[in-house]
Design a protein around this motif. Structure first.
Motif, PDB file in Angstrom:
ATOM      1  N   VAL A   1       0.851  -1.195   0.000  1.00  0.00           N
ATOM      2  CA  VAL A   1       0.000   0.000   0.000  1.00  0.00           C
ATOM      3  C   VAL A   1       0.885   1.243   0.000  1.00  0.00           C
ATOM      4  O   VAL A   1       1.740   1.412   0.878  1.00  0.00           O
ATOM      5  CB  VAL A   1      -0.924  -0.010   1.226  1.00  0.00           C
ATOM      6  N   ARG A   2       0.687   2.095  -0.979  1.00  0.00           N
ATOM      7  CA  ARG A   2       1.476   3.318  -1.079  1.00  0.00           C
ATOM      8  C   ARG A   2       0.746   4.472  -0.391  1.00  0.00           C
ATOM      9  O   ARG A   2      -0.431   4.745  -0.679  1.00  0.00           O
ATOM     10  CB  ARG A   2       1.743   3.669  -2.546  1.00  0.00           C
ATOM     11  N   LEU A   3       1.443   5.133   0.513  1.00  0.00           N
ATOM     12  CA  LEU A   3       0.881   6.256   1.246  1.00  0.00           C
ATOM     13  C   LEU A   3       1.794   7.462   1.133  1.00  0.00           C
ATOM     14  O   LEU A   3       3.031   7.321   1.089  1.00  0.00           O
ATOM     15  CB  LEU A   3       0.717   5.895   2.727  1.00  0.00           C
ATOM     16  N   PRO A   4       1.237   8.662   1.124  1.00  0.00           N
ATOM     17  CA  PRO A   4       2.089   9.855   1.121  1.00  0.00           C
ATOM     18  C   PRO A   4       2.774  10.045   2.468  1.00  0.00           C
ATOM     19  O   PRO A   4       2.372   9.460   3.475  1.00  0.00           O
ATOM     20  CB  PRO A   4       1.101  10.982   0.828  1.00  0.00           C
ATOM     21  N   ALA A   5       3.779  10.873   2.492  1.00  0.00           N
ATOM     22  CA  ALA A   5       4.552  11.085   3.720  1.00  0.00           C
ATOM     23  C   ALA A   5       3.672  11.580   4.861  1.00  0.00           C
ATOM     24  O   ALA A   5       3.887  11.222   6.025  1.00  0.00           O
ATOM     25  CB  ALA A   5       5.681  12.079   3.452  1.00  0.00           C
ATOM     26  N   ASP A   6       2.650  12.394   4.530  1.00  0.00           N
ATOM     27  CA  ASP A   6       1.821  12.964   5.598  1.00  0.00           C
ATOM     28  C   ASP A   6       0.779  11.995   6.128  1.00  0.00           C
ATOM     29  O   ASP A   6      -0.064  12.372   6.948  1.00  0.00           O
ATOM     30  CB  ASP A   6       1.164  14.258   5.128  1.00  0.00           C
ATOM     31  N   ALA A   7       0.808  10.733   5.690  1.00  0.00           N
ATOM     32  CA  ALA A   7      -0.069   9.715   6.275  1.00  0.00           C
ATOM     33  C   ALA A   7       0.475   9.195   7.599  1.00  0.00           C
ATOM     34  O   ALA A   7      -0.257   8.571   8.372  1.00  0.00           O
ATOM     35  CB  ALA A   7      -0.258   8.553   5.307  1.00  0.00           C
ATOM     36  N   MET A   8       1.734   9.407   7.867  1.00  0.00           N
ATOM     37  CA  MET A   8       2.330   8.941   9.115  1.00  0.00           C
ATOM     38  C   MET A   8       1.922   9.854  10.273  1.00  0.00           C
ATOM     39  O   MET A   8       1.850  11.074  10.123  1.00  0.00           O
ATOM     40  CB  MET A   8       3.860   8.905   9.007  1.00  0.00           C
ATOM     41  N   LEU A   9       1.658   9.246  11.428  1.00  0.00           N
ATOM     42  CA  LEU A   9       1.393  10.024  12.640  1.00  0.00           C
ATOM     43  C   LEU A   9       2.727  10.563  13.145  1.00  0.00           C
ATOM     44  O   LEU A   9       3.571   9.791  13.615  1.00  0.00           O
ATOM     45  CB  LEU A   9       0.735   9.146  13.704  1.00  0.00           C
ATOM     46  N   PRO A  10       2.967  11.862  13.083  1.00  0.00           N
ATOM     47  CA  PRO A  10       4.311  12.378  13.335  1.00  0.00           C
ATOM     48  C   PRO A  10       4.808  12.217  14.768  1.00  0.00           C
ATOM     49  O   PRO A  10       6.017  12.129  15.004  1.00  0.00           O
ATOM     50  CB  PRO A  10       4.197  13.856  12.953  1.00  0.00           C
TER      51      PRO A  10
END
Length: 383
Positions: A217-226
């Motif tokens: 599954v490809r997710l953008p960088a801003d999908a991560m909980l920082p």
């Protein structure tokens, strides 16, 4: 039948929340839940907006449309909802204590604004993907991986026994990266992400349980909980959910107890109500004692939580003790009802079956026992 009058210790606001949650459970859920249980369904899309209007979704969180209620108020709501069915409390717990808490505690401002108001209103549903098929009690050995590909992330792995998974609009998925465990927001419909419902359950049948599969599954960088770095992040969310169970289990046990008392007063054998016999009275007395103890434990841990003094070990104490107490009450109540106790005409066998799952999820009985053992001895016995 609360001989210790524990509810007298609640504030006026807490009693109002109790009455609101109790009325919803009694009028909206209890008349239909036996049928839902038998059919293996849970009309979550219908119920979620109603729960949202009552302020019961993410109610312990502040801002973003959340009620900002105290810990005891949230616990009381869990108690009243689980008196109807553990599946109802499980939905509210996963939505608020797991998915919403993860976003509220570890998400970016943009993630919070995008998801939390809609989730609080019941317009968007969430799930929490931590448990794996062979990694239930040992999430630190998870196999789900997230690797960088340019500025994107690629997730691959499987999650199992995920409440709300197949109906969720967003999944909070935990994966191992080169920098440690991190959390990601995976919207439903993302290519490579599938969620299938688990059937043939004999417990928590009025609840949606799913398997999540992430196939590159490809997710953008801003999908991560920082702000979520390491295993402490998902475990912190689990502690919130376990706290709700401390209260919720009391509701399930209370429902069984009330059914047993009512039945003992009306069922006659040998020319007398069975409640007039000593053995039946002993069972009822011990049920009252167990639920009274559980209520005091829940209230004490709730007040500690509100004071910012609660520890994970205390939450484990409450989850271990109160679920065991509720399960013991349910089993005793079943014996009072005799053969009638195994039918869905009464709530007892449904609660008893559900509590077998509650005993296992959010940390098994064995895991919470070892948490207490380590607190007592200073020695870890996990490995």
């Amino acid at each position: 039948m609360d001989l210790l009058r524990i509810d007298d210790q609640f504030t006026d606001e807490e009693r109002m929340i109790r009455d609101t949650a109790r009325e919803f459970a009694a009028s909206r859920v209890e008349p239909q839940v036996a049928d839902w249980f038998e059919r293996g369904i849970f009309p979550v899309r219908e119920l979620a907006p109603e729960l949202g209007k009552l302020g019961l979704l993410g109610m312990h969180l502040s801002g973003y449309g959340c009620a900002g209620a105290g810990a005891v108020a949230y616990g009381i709501a869990c108690r009243e909802l689980e008196a109807a069915d553990s599946g109802l409390r499980s939905f509210v717990s996963v939505q608020g204590s797991l998915a919403m808490t993860a976003i509220h505690k570890y998400g970016s401002e943009e993630q919070k604004r995008e998801w939390l108001p809609r989730m609080a209103a019941g317009e968007a549903l969430g799930c929490f993907g931590l448990t794996e098929p062979d990694r239930g009690s040992d999430p630190g050995s998870m196999l789900t991986r997230a690797r960088r590909d340019g500025s994107d992330w690629i997730l691959h792995g499987t999650k199992m026994w995920i409440t709300n998974g197949s109906v969720a609009d967003v999944a909070v998925v935990w994966a191992r990266t080169d920098e440690g465990v991190r959390g990601f927001l995976v919207p439903a419909g993302t290519p490579g992400f599938t969620a299938s419902e688990i059937h043939r359950k004999l417990s928590l049948r009025a609840s949606i349980t799913s398997e999540l599969v992430l196939d590159d599954v490809r997710l953008p960088a801003d999908a991560m909980l920082p702000e979520a770095a390491g295993l402490r992040a998902p475990l912190g969310c689990l502690s919130e959910a376990r706290y709700g169970i401390i209260w919720g289990a009391i509701g399930a046990g209370r429902s069984c107890y009330e059914a047993a008392v009512s039945y003992a007063k009306s069922r006659e054998q040998f020319g007398r109500p069975i409640g007039a016999f000593q053995l039946t009275q002993e069972k009822l007395a011990w049920m009252e004692v167990e639920l009274g103890r559980a209520g005091l434990v829940a209230l004490h841990i709730g007040r500690l939580k509100e004071a910012g003094q609660v520890t994970p070990q205390q939450v484990s104490f409450g989850k271990l003790a109160n679920v065991r107490a509720a399960l013991d009450v349910a089993r005793q109540a079943r014996t009072v009802l005799g053969a009638n106790g195994i039918t869905l005409e009464y709530p007892v066998i449904r609660h008893m079956n559900n509590l077998e799952s509650v005993l296992t999820y959010e940390g098994t009985q064995e895991i919470h026992t070892l948490v207490l053992g380590e607190a007592i001895t200073g020695e870890s016995a996990y490995r």
